[in-house]
Design an enzyme around this catalytic site. Structure first.
Site, PDB file in Angstrom:
ATOM      1  N   SER A 131      48.901  43.128  34.495  1.00 35.72           N
ATOM      2  CA  SER A 131      48.729  41.871  35.251  1.00 35.72           C
ATOM      3  C   SER A 131      47.953  40.863  34.419  1.00 35.72           C
ATOM      4  O   SER A 131      48.223  39.663  34.453  1.00 35.72           O
ATOM      5  CB  SER A 131      47.966  42.147  36.550  1.00 35.72           C
ATOM      6  OG  SER A 131      48.656  43.083  37.333  1.00 35.72           O
ATOM      7  N   GLU A 366      57.380  42.046  37.189  1.00 32.57           N
ATOM      8  CA  GLU A 366      57.493  40.577  37.245  1.00 32.57           C
ATOM      9  C   GLU A 366      56.325  39.966  38.017  1.00 32.57           C
ATOM     10  O   GLU A 366      56.467  38.932  38.654  1.00 32.57           O
ATOM     11  CB  GLU A 366      58.825  40.151  37.901  1.00 32.57           C
ATOM     12  CG  GLU A 366      60.058  40.667  37.209  1.00 32.57           C
ATOM     13  CD  GLU A 366      60.515  39.794  36.050  1.00 32.57           C
ATOM     14  OE1 GLU A 366      60.093  38.630  35.973  1.00 32.57           O
ATOM     15  OE2 GLU A 366      61.276  40.313  35.209  1.00 32.57           O
TER      16      GLU A 366
HETATM   17  C1  LIG Z   1      60.087  50.008  34.997  1.00 31.09           C
HETATM   18  C2  LIG Z   1      59.281  48.862  34.479  1.00 31.09           C
HETATM   19  C3  LIG Z   1      59.882  47.944  33.634  1.00 31.09           C
HETATM   20  C4  LIG Z   1      59.119  46.904  33.094  1.00 31.09           C
HETATM   21  N1  LIG Z   1      59.713  46.032  32.211  1.00 31.09           N
HETATM   22  C5  LIG Z   1      58.922  45.179  31.499  1.00 31.09           C
HETATM   23  C6  LIG Z   1      59.462  44.429  30.417  1.00 31.09           C
HETATM   24  O1  LIG Z   1      60.663  44.464  30.126  1.00 31.09           O
HETATM   25  N2  LIG Z   1      58.624  43.649  29.683  1.00 31.09           N
HETATM   26  C7  LIG Z   1      57.292  43.556  29.954  1.00 31.09           C
HETATM   27  O2  LIG Z   1      56.584  42.831  29.244  1.00 31.09           O
HETATM   28  N3  LIG Z   1      56.753  44.243  31.006  1.00 31.09           N
HETATM   29  C8  LIG Z   1      57.529  45.050  31.770  1.00 31.09           C
HETATM   30  N4  LIG Z   1      57.000  45.782  32.817  1.00 31.09           N
HETATM   31  C9  LIG Z   1      55.567  45.656  33.091  1.00 31.09           C
HETATM   32  C10 LIG Z   1      55.265  45.039  34.447  1.00 31.09           C
HETATM   33  O3  LIG Z   1      55.441  43.654  34.404  1.00 31.09           O
HETATM   34  C11 LIG Z   1      53.826  45.473  34.789  1.00 31.09           C
HETATM   35  O4  LIG Z   1      53.916  46.816  35.212  1.00 31.09           O
HETATM   36  C12 LIG Z   1      53.183  44.621  35.857  1.00 31.09           C
HETATM   37  O5  LIG Z   1      52.896  43.345  35.352  1.00 31.09           O
HETATM   38  C13 LIG Z   1      51.875  45.242  36.374  1.00 31.09           C
HETATM   39  O6  LIG Z   1      51.051  45.651  35.336  1.00 31.09           O
HETATM   40  P1  LIG Z   1      50.459  47.149  35.344  1.00 31.09           P
HETATM   41  O7  LIG Z   1      51.554  48.074  35.647  1.00 31.09           O
HETATM   42  O8  LIG Z   1      49.719  47.336  34.073  1.00 31.09           O
HETATM   43  O9  LIG Z   1      49.452  47.202  36.561  1.00 31.09           O
HETATM   44  P2  LIG Z   1      47.938  46.643  36.583  1.00 31.09           P
HETATM   45  O10 LIG Z   1      47.906  45.252  36.072  1.00 31.09           O
HETATM   46  O11 LIG Z   1      47.045  47.633  35.975  1.00 31.09           O
HETATM   47  O12 LIG Z   1      47.682  46.593  38.140  1.00 31.09           O
HETATM   48  C14 LIG Z   1      47.314  47.739  38.915  1.00 31.09           C
HETATM   49  C15 LIG Z   1      46.957  47.268  40.308  1.00 31.09           C
HETATM   50  O13 LIG Z   1      45.835  46.354  40.248  1.00 31.09           O
HETATM   51  C16 LIG Z   1      46.177  45.159  40.923  1.00 31.09           C
HETATM   52  N5  LIG Z   1      45.546  44.007  40.284  1.00 31.09           N
HETATM   53  C17 LIG Z   1      45.431  43.743  38.967  1.00 31.09           C
HETATM   54  N6  LIG Z   1      44.850  42.560  38.772  1.00 31.09           N
HETATM   55  C18 LIG Z   1      44.585  42.030  39.998  1.00 31.09           C
HETATM   56  C19 LIG Z   1      44.002  40.813  40.477  1.00 31.09           C
HETATM   57  N7  LIG Z   1      43.555  39.871  39.646  1.00 31.09           N
HETATM   58  N8  LIG Z   1      43.915  40.614  41.807  1.00 31.09           N
HETATM   59  C20 LIG Z   1      44.357  41.567  42.668  1.00 31.09           C
HETATM   60  N9  LIG Z   1      44.918  42.734  42.290  1.00 31.09           N
HETATM   61  C21 LIG Z   1      45.050  42.964  40.976  1.00 31.09           C
HETATM   62  C22 LIG Z   1      47.699  45.065  40.798  1.00 31.09           C
HETATM   63  O14 LIG Z   1      48.251  44.183  41.775  1.00 31.09           O
HETATM   64  C23 LIG Z   1      48.098  46.511  40.984  1.00 31.09           C
HETATM   65  O15 LIG Z   1      48.141  46.817  42.349  1.00 31.09           O
HETATM   66  C24 LIG Z   1      57.750  46.780  33.429  1.00 31.09           C
HETATM   67  C25 LIG Z   1      57.168  47.689  34.323  1.00 31.09           C
HETATM   68  C26 LIG Z   1      57.913  48.726  34.845  1.00 31.09           C
HETATM   69  C27 LIG Z   1      57.240  49.684  35.767  1.00 31.09           C
END
Ligand SMILES: Cc1cc2nc3c(=O)[nH]c(=O)nc-3n(C[C@H](O)[C@H](O)[C@H](O)COP(=O)(O)OP(=O)(O)OC[C@H]3O[C@@H](n4cnc5c(N)ncnc54)[C@H](O)[C@@H]3O)c2cc1C
Length: 385
Positions: A131, A366
């Site tokens: 995120s 996304e």
């Molecule tokens: C199958 C899959 C395909 C993907 N494809 C791509 C791709 O092609 N290219 C790419 O670049 N990325 C890709 N992603 C990454 C995706 O965009 C991220 O998983 C997403 O942005 C969330 O990041 P994270 O999983 O690290 O979760 P984290 O950011 O660690 O979040 C964990 C939790 O904390 C919460 N959180 C974090 N910050 C805050 C805040 N400020 N306020 C409130 N809550 C918060 C989140 O909402 C979530 O509930 C993909 C992910 C998956 C699972």
């Protein structure tokens, strides 16, 4: 606001429906089971999408794309949403960010990608930066006229199929209002570049057959000619495209919710218990009413955002609202669908359990639901100072 379809949109939607029905849906079950799309099937879908004019429908006509406005793109996404992601991804929507290609990048990357000769993938996320995209640590350090890239990305969709990576790397740091801020640059990195390796990521519960990868960079040298856009302007480039992309995610989710709803409504109208159709029990019929209402709301909010995008007036909040509402609606609708089907809803003979599994990722990628709420509430509260 009038969202009745023009005759061109009607025809496009009808031909898309036919394509989804004939070319994609028959393979869904096999692909979900195998967690793999056979290469010949992927190539066949791509070829048919090109032949029928659906490929790269999101790209401007000037570079060989479909040249559709955003409302029509949303209608196309909605129809594609009636099939599985692992398959309709081969009806490619290249990253719009490629419109920033300049000079020979236009003939080397942009146009071949629109024609279906090259495939791109988008690499922003890292193990330590999801995120919080500003937390990325992959670096690109100038060396003569080149840059040396070190670091890693994960969760990068479709990287196994891609010919090149649209990569975001830290190229500097600036201080603004007393706070240090990373400067990020976007690069186009060919898959065979020495120092870059791609490994398939862990198996995912949602969207079986659609894989994501880890990408490692070790002293990976790229020339300055591989920079997309301007040095240090990578985030600005990404943000515009990511925001518009959320509207299309929403549209796709609306289509998926409609499909699950149609099946659930038919089941409610035919399945009998206690000598009655289960749709005659309020516990079921009220779910049907809620599902229909929420899908309609999500669809209208999505089309509204798309029309604002066409007018150049869409805000980040408009896109966040559409993504939030559509993805959360899909989650509730698929959960209700399982409930209405009862035990059969969890059996893999029917696609309902897959709709439910596949829905789960939509509140995460996304930009998570929490991040969408953050964007939306910040925009609203700003008006009050
Ligand atoms: C199958 C899959 C395909 C993907 N494809 C791509 C791709 O092609 N290219 C790419 O670049 N990325 C890709 N992603 C990454 C995706 O965009 C991220 O998983 C997403 O942005 C969330 O990041 P994270 O999983 O690290 O979760 P984290 O950011 O660690 O979040 C964990 C939790 O904390 C919460 N959180 C974090 N910050 C805050 C805040 N400020 N306020 C409130 N809550 C918060 C989140 O909402 C979530 O509930 C993909 C992910 C998956 C699972």
């Amino acid at each position: 606001m009038d969202f009745s379809l023009t005759s061109e949109q009607d025809m496009l939607v009808a031909s898309l429906r036919n394509f989804v029905e004939k070319e994609l849906r028959p393979h869904e079950f096999m692909v979900d089971r195998a967690d793999e799309v056979p290469q010949d099937l992927a190539a066949a879908i791509r070829a048919k999408a090109i032949e029928q004019g659906f490929y790269a429908f999101n790209m401007p006509e000037s570079v060989g794309g479909g040249g559709l406005d955003h409302v029509t793109q949303a209608l196309v996404e909605r129809e594609l949403g009636h099939s599985s992601w692992a398959l309709h991804v081969f009806v490619a929507r290249p990253s719009k960010i490629l419109m920033a290609c300049q000079g020979d990048q236009i003939e080397r990357y942009l146009k071949p990608t629109v024609r279906g000769e090259l495939v791109d993938c988008f690499a922003l996320t890292e193990p330590g930066a999801g995120s919080d995209a500003m937390g990325i640590r992959t670096s690109a350090v100038p060396d003569g006229g080149d840059f040396i890239i070190n670091g890693s990305k994960h969760f990068i969709s479709h990287a196994a199929h891609a010919d090149y990576v649209i990569l975001f790397a830290v190229t500097g740091e600036t201080v603004a209002r007393g706070r240090r801020r990373k400067q990020v640059t976007c690069f186009l990195v060919d898959k065979n570049t020495p120092g870059m390796t791609v490994h398939r990521g862990p198996r995912c519960t949602s969207l079986r057959g659609y894989h994501q990868s880890e990408i490692f960079f070790t002293d990976c040298r790229v020339s300055a000619g591989q920079i997309l856009g301007e040095v240090h302007q990578g985030f600005e480039l990404a943000n515009d495209w990511l925001t518009a992309g959320r509207v299309m995610v929403a549209a796709n989710n609306v289509g998926r919710a409609q499909r699950a709803f149609n099946m659930a409504a038919e089941w409610a109208a035919t399945r009998q218990q206690f000598g009655k159709r289960i749709g005659e029990f309020q516990g079921t019929s009220f779910k049907i009413a809620d599902m229909a209402s929420e899908i309609r709301a999500a669809e209208l909010v999505t089309l509204y955002a798309a029309s604002r995008l066409d007018q150049g007036a869409m805000t980040d909040g408009d896109a966040a609202m559409a993504k939030l509402l559509a993805t959360e609606t899909l989650g509730r609708v698929t959960d209700h669908a399982v409930q209405i089907y009862g035990g059969m809803g969890l059996m893999d003979e029917l696609p309902i359990e897959r709709f439910w599994r596949d829905a789960r990722i939509e509140r995460i990628w996304e930009g998570t639901s929490e991040i969408q709420r953050h964007i939306l509430s910040r925009e609203i509260l700003k008006r009050y100072g």
